[in-house]
Design a protein around this motif. Sequence first.
Motif, PDB file in Angstrom:
ATOM      1  N   GLU A   1      55.663  17.629  53.271  1.00 15.78           N
ATOM      2  CA  GLU A   1      55.868  16.533  54.225  1.00 15.78           C
ATOM      3  C   GLU A   1      54.566  15.765  54.451  1.00 15.78           C
ATOM      4  N   GLN A   2      53.477  16.496  54.663  1.00 16.42           N
ATOM      5  CA  GLN A   2      52.188  15.842  54.892  1.00 16.42           C
ATOM      6  C   GLN A   2      51.733  15.090  53.641  1.00 16.42           C
ATOM      7  N   ALA A   3      51.958  15.686  52.468  1.00 11.28           N
ATOM      8  CA  ALA A   3      51.552  15.042  51.224  1.00 11.28           C
ATOM      9  C   ALA A   3      52.355  13.768  50.963  1.00 11.28           C
ATOM     10  N   LEU A   4      53.623  13.763  51.340  1.00 12.54           N
ATOM     11  CA  LEU A   4      54.439  12.566  51.167  1.00 12.54           C
ATOM     12  C   LEU A   4      53.980  11.445  52.095  1.00 12.54           C
ATOM     13  N   ARG A   5      53.397  11.811  53.239  1.00  8.10           N
ATOM     14  CA  ARG A   5      52.877  10.800  54.165  1.00  8.10           C
ATOM     15  C   ARG A   5      51.567  10.208  53.643  1.00  8.10           C
ATOM     16  N   THR A   6      50.744  11.049  53.022  1.00  9.93           N
ATOM     17  CA  THR A   6      49.443  10.607  52.496  1.00  9.93           C
ATOM     18  C   THR A   6      49.273  11.166  51.082  1.00  9.93           C
ATOM     19  N   PRO A   7      49.975  10.620  50.102  1.00  9.42           N
ATOM     20  CA  PRO A   7      49.967  11.191  48.752  1.00  9.42           C
ATOM     21  C   PRO A   7      48.603  11.099  48.070  1.00  9.42           C
ATOM     22  N   HIS A   8      48.270  12.165  47.341  1.00  7.30           N
ATOM     23  CA  HIS A   8      47.035  12.197  46.560  1.00  7.30           C
ATOM     24  C   HIS A   8      47.146  11.244  45.368  1.00  7.30           C
ATOM     25  N   TRP A   9      48.272  11.351  44.625  1.00 10.24           N
ATOM     26  CA  TRP A   9      48.595  10.425  43.541  1.00 10.24           C
ATOM     27  C   TRP A   9      49.925   9.749  43.870  1.00 10.24           C
ATOM     28  N   PRO A  10      50.148   8.551  43.379  1.00  8.95           N
ATOM     29  CA  PRO A  10      51.388   7.836  43.714  1.00  8.95           C
ATOM     30  C   PRO A  10      52.627   8.588  43.221  1.00  8.95           C
ATOM     31  N   PRO A  11      53.653   8.696  44.048  1.00  7.56           N
ATOM     32  CA  PRO A  11      54.918   9.295  43.583  1.00  7.56           C
ATOM     33  C   PRO A  11      55.698   8.297  42.734  1.00  7.56           C
ATOM     34  N   TYR A  12      56.559   8.821  41.892  1.00  7.25           N
ATOM     35  CA  TYR A  12      57.390   7.946  41.063  1.00  7.25           C
ATOM     36  C   TYR A  12      58.721   8.629  40.809  1.00  7.25           C
ATOM     37  N   LEU A  13      59.709   7.855  40.411  1.00  8.92           N
ATOM     38  CA  LEU A  13      61.084   8.329  40.269  1.00  8.92           C
ATOM     39  C   LEU A  13      61.369   8.733  38.828  1.00  8.92           C
ATOM     40  N   GLY A  14      60.772   9.835  38.424  1.00  3.83           N
ATOM     41  CA  GLY A  14      60.997  10.378  37.091  1.00  3.83           C
ATOM     42  C   GLY A  14      59.979   9.938  36.068  1.00  3.83           C
ATOM     43  N   ARG A  15      59.611   8.655  36.068  1.00  2.53           N
ATOM     44  CA  ARG A  15      58.586   8.128  35.164  1.00  2.53           C
ATOM     45  C   ARG A  15      57.603   7.289  35.957  1.00  2.53           C
ATOM     46  N   ARG A  16      56.385   7.188  35.444  1.00  8.08           N
ATOM     47  CA  ARG A  16      55.349   6.449  36.169  1.00  8.08           C
ATOM     48  C   ARG A  16      55.663   4.965  36.294  1.00  8.08           C
TER      49      ARG A  16
END
Length: 272
Positions: free
Chosen positions: A135-150
């Motif tokens: 939950e905390q990582a989703l609020r302040t992600p280290h690397w950008p999240p992506y939906l299966g592919r960058r």
Amino acid sequence: MSETDTAAPGLLLHLAGPLQSWGTRSHYNERDTAPHPTRSGIIGLLGACLGRARDESIEDLARLSLTTRTDRPGVLLRDLHTVGGGLPAKGTVTTAEGKKRPPSQGTLLSHRSYLADAAFTVCLTGDLHTLRACEQALRTPHWPPYLGRRSCPPEGPLLLGLLPDPLHHLVQLPLARPRSRGDARIDYHSDHPLDQLPTPWPAQGPPQDQQQGAVAVSELNDDPHGGRAFRARALYRRTLTQPADQCAGQGTDYLTVLALYLDALSSKGAAR
């Protein structure tokens, strides 16, 4: 799922964007997509937010249980890519033998499949310490999240919250789909049986098949197992009939209804 698992808090996510791609059988130049998010794809998304390197353990994430709701299935899109064209020999794609292709053979064709304009609501349950870290990582992600592919960034909001009775909210949260006069048939997929999934209706609602979802319908080879290895896991599916007024539309219409739902939870002291 057991009553204890259902009652414990769970992490809920909204996965939507112009494109998504959840590969299950991708092989060399053919890159497929499943019709719904995969365990490996969601674990990769969480790992990126947590800043996990490829060689770091993901055992804690692999122990989480995943259940998805298909708000909008999207449209299957198949795209053609070229790789390595127009480069000198040293810049062409490396072969399986570790050699370089000559310029005349340097262009490779790659077919990649995507889901266009799809939307999913995802529920993750399991160890509370792991869920809080995610939950905390989703609020302040280290690397950008992506939906299966960058190449597939999510649109907001990605994180809905760490909520009590998560399967109840998975069923009751507004649907990110066009408003309809008729009831909606919504698909759920999970790595656990779905016959105990809460009903979206009060007692007088239409009958639901209580036995559906009790038995796995197939297997998916999407359970990460060290490095880039994967193992098969059971896939359970259930379809629920949900009321038309749960369809909240798209864009700002959906976001407005979603905010009202989450604000109501917060005012009751239920949302974290």
